[in-house]
Design a protein around this motif. Structure first.
Motif, PDB file in Angstrom:
ATOM      1  N   PRO A  85       0.780  -1.452  -0.113  1.00 35.28           N
ATOM      2  CA  PRO A  85       0.093  -0.092  -0.032  1.00 35.28           C
ATOM      3  C   PRO A  85       0.857   1.217   0.063  1.00 35.28           C
ATOM      4  CG  PRO A  85      -0.166  -1.121   2.143  1.00 35.28           C
ATOM      5  CD  PRO A  85       0.605  -1.901   1.373  1.00 35.28           C
ATOM      6  N   SER A  86       2.036   1.387   0.389  1.00 41.08           N
ATOM      7  CA  SER A  86       2.648   2.429   0.661  1.00 41.08           C
ATOM      8  C   SER A  86       3.075   3.031  -0.944  1.00 41.08           C
ATOM      9  CB  SER A  86       4.112   2.262   1.386  1.00 41.08           C
ATOM     10  OG  SER A  86       4.891   1.114   0.536  1.00 41.08           O
ATOM     11  N   ARG A  87       3.393   2.075  -1.761  1.00 39.68           N
ATOM     12  CA  ARG A  87       3.669   2.289  -3.087  1.00 39.68           C
ATOM     13  C   ARG A  87       2.347   3.080  -3.598  1.00 39.68           C
ATOM     14  NH1 ARG A  87       8.228   0.071  -4.864  1.00 39.68           N
ATOM     15  NH2 ARG A  87       9.109  -1.516  -3.874  1.00 39.68           N
ATOM     16  N   GLU A 189       0.564  -5.187 -10.974  1.00 39.67           N
ATOM     17  CA  GLU A 189       1.933  -5.519 -10.983  1.00 39.67           C
ATOM     18  C   GLU A 189       1.964  -6.806 -12.313  1.00 39.67           C
ATOM     19  OE1 GLU A 189       2.189  -4.132  -6.628  1.00 39.67           O
ATOM     20  OE2 GLU A 189       0.663  -4.910  -8.044  1.00 39.67           O
ATOM     21  N   GLY A 190       0.899  -7.417 -12.373  1.00 35.63           N
ATOM     22  CA  GLY A 190       0.857  -8.553 -13.252  1.00 35.63           C
ATOM     23  C   GLY A 190       0.399  -8.008 -14.610  1.00 35.63           C
ATOM     24  N   LEU A 215       8.505  -0.719 -16.088  1.00 32.59           N
ATOM     25  CA  LEU A 215       8.191   0.261 -14.699  1.00 32.59           C
ATOM     26  C   LEU A 215       7.325  -0.403 -13.750  1.00 32.59           C
ATOM     27  CD1 LEU A 215       7.496   3.776 -16.758  1.00 32.59           C
ATOM     28  CD2 LEU A 215       9.845   2.712 -15.942  1.00 32.59           C
ATOM     29  N   ARG A 216       7.669  -0.018 -12.611  1.00 31.13           N
ATOM     30  CA  ARG A 216       6.775  -0.330 -11.553  1.00 31.13           C
ATOM     31  C   ARG A 216       5.349   0.288 -11.817  1.00 31.13           C
ATOM     32  NH1 ARG A 216       9.037  -2.969  -6.903  1.00 31.13           N
ATOM     33  NH2 ARG A 216      11.332  -3.166  -6.869  1.00 31.13           N
ATOM     34  N   THR A 217       4.031  -0.167 -11.165  1.00 34.72           N
ATOM     35  CA  THR A 217       3.018   0.301 -11.178  1.00 34.72           C
ATOM     36  C   THR A 217       2.902   1.732 -10.966  1.00 34.72           C
ATOM     37  OG1 THR A 217       1.640  -1.738 -11.008  1.00 34.72           O
ATOM     38  CG2 THR A 217       0.662   0.225 -10.682  1.00 34.72           C
ATOM     39  N   GLU A 218       3.578   2.092  -9.659  1.00 36.13           N
ATOM     40  CA  GLU A 218       3.308   3.583  -9.301  1.00 36.13           C
ATOM     41  C   GLU A 218       4.289   4.555 -10.180  1.00 36.13           C
ATOM     42  OE1 GLU A 218       6.612   1.642  -6.886  1.00 36.13           O
ATOM     43  OE2 GLU A 218       4.720   1.242  -7.828  1.00 36.13           O
TER      44      GLU A 218
END
Length: 233
Positions: A85-87, A189-190, A215-218
């Motif tokens: 959740p922090s992301r 993420e997937g 890239l990461r989602t965020e």
């Protein structure tokens, strides 16, 4: 300038409650007679004088409305909650600082997190908007399934979906007219499922690339916001 947010208006008074009350009276130690600046989060800014403070509320009398430039950008991101959740909280905070109009959180087929702390995200939005002197508080919308998000997407003039599958994609470019609201969807993420991508295309979404890196989602969400042409502070 210290900026406070009020959602309670009783002319000619604005009322600060909850976190805003604590921030103003406890953290900043304002007292009766002090001048403070308050927004309603809808594009207005007032200079006010504190008239009364009780145990839970502060009453501020409006002295004058200050003309401010609109902070509406027409740039919006739909994003799936991250497992950590922090992301997603980081994304929300930074997106608000940059000037996002709407944050659309949705659950996709491959979303790993099915619960989010909505009150916490709303507090982050208000705090980031005040910090960056935004007088229009971004809207947080929650969609329990992807189809509901697609139905809502008719509101937007420009619609894009970013995914990692091979195939023809457009380079995401700036949308300059703030009246023509733009939306970019970023998956979990997937990634999106192929069914979700096909459904989005049927609703008028164009597949876009955010660059060569995965890239990461965020990070993808923030990159998409910048590529849309958001004005950097």
């Amino acid at each position: 300038m210290e900026l406070y947010y009020s959602k309670v208006f009783n002319a000619p008074y604005l009322i600060l409650e909850d976190e805003e009350f604590i921030h103003c009276t406890k953290s900043m130690r304002h007292k009766v007679g002090d001048i403070i600046f308050v927004t309603d989060g809808k594009g207005h800014l007032w200079e006010c004088t504190i008239k009364e403070i009780n145990k839970q509320q502060l009453f501020a009398e409006i002295k004058k409305e200050i003309e401010v430039e609109s902070t509406v950008t027409g740039k919006n991101i739909g994003i799936s909650p991250t497992k950590n959740p922090s992301r997603i909280e980081w994304f929300v905070e930074k997106a608000v600082e940059l000037g996002i109009d709407k944050i659309l959180l949705f659950y996709a087929e491959r979303s790993e997190r099915k619960k989010i702390n909505i009150p916490r995200l709303e507090r982050i939005i208000i705090s980031a908007a005040k910090q960056s002197l935004k007088y229009c508080i971004p809207e947080l919308l929650i969609f329990e399934d992807f189809s509901a998000l697609l139905d809502y997407s008719n509101y937007f003039n420009h619609k894009f979906i970013a995914h990692c599958y091979p195939g023809e994609k457009y380079a995401l470019e700036p949308v300059s007219d703030t009246n023509h609201h733009a939306l970019v969807l970023v998956g979990p993420e997937g990634d999106f499922s192929k069914n979700e991508i096909d459904a989005a295309k049927r609703h008028g979404f164009k597949a876009v690339s955010l660059g060569k890196a995965r890239l990461r989602t965020e990070t993808a969400g923030l990159t998409a916001l910048i590529l849309l042409g958001i004005e950097m502070p």
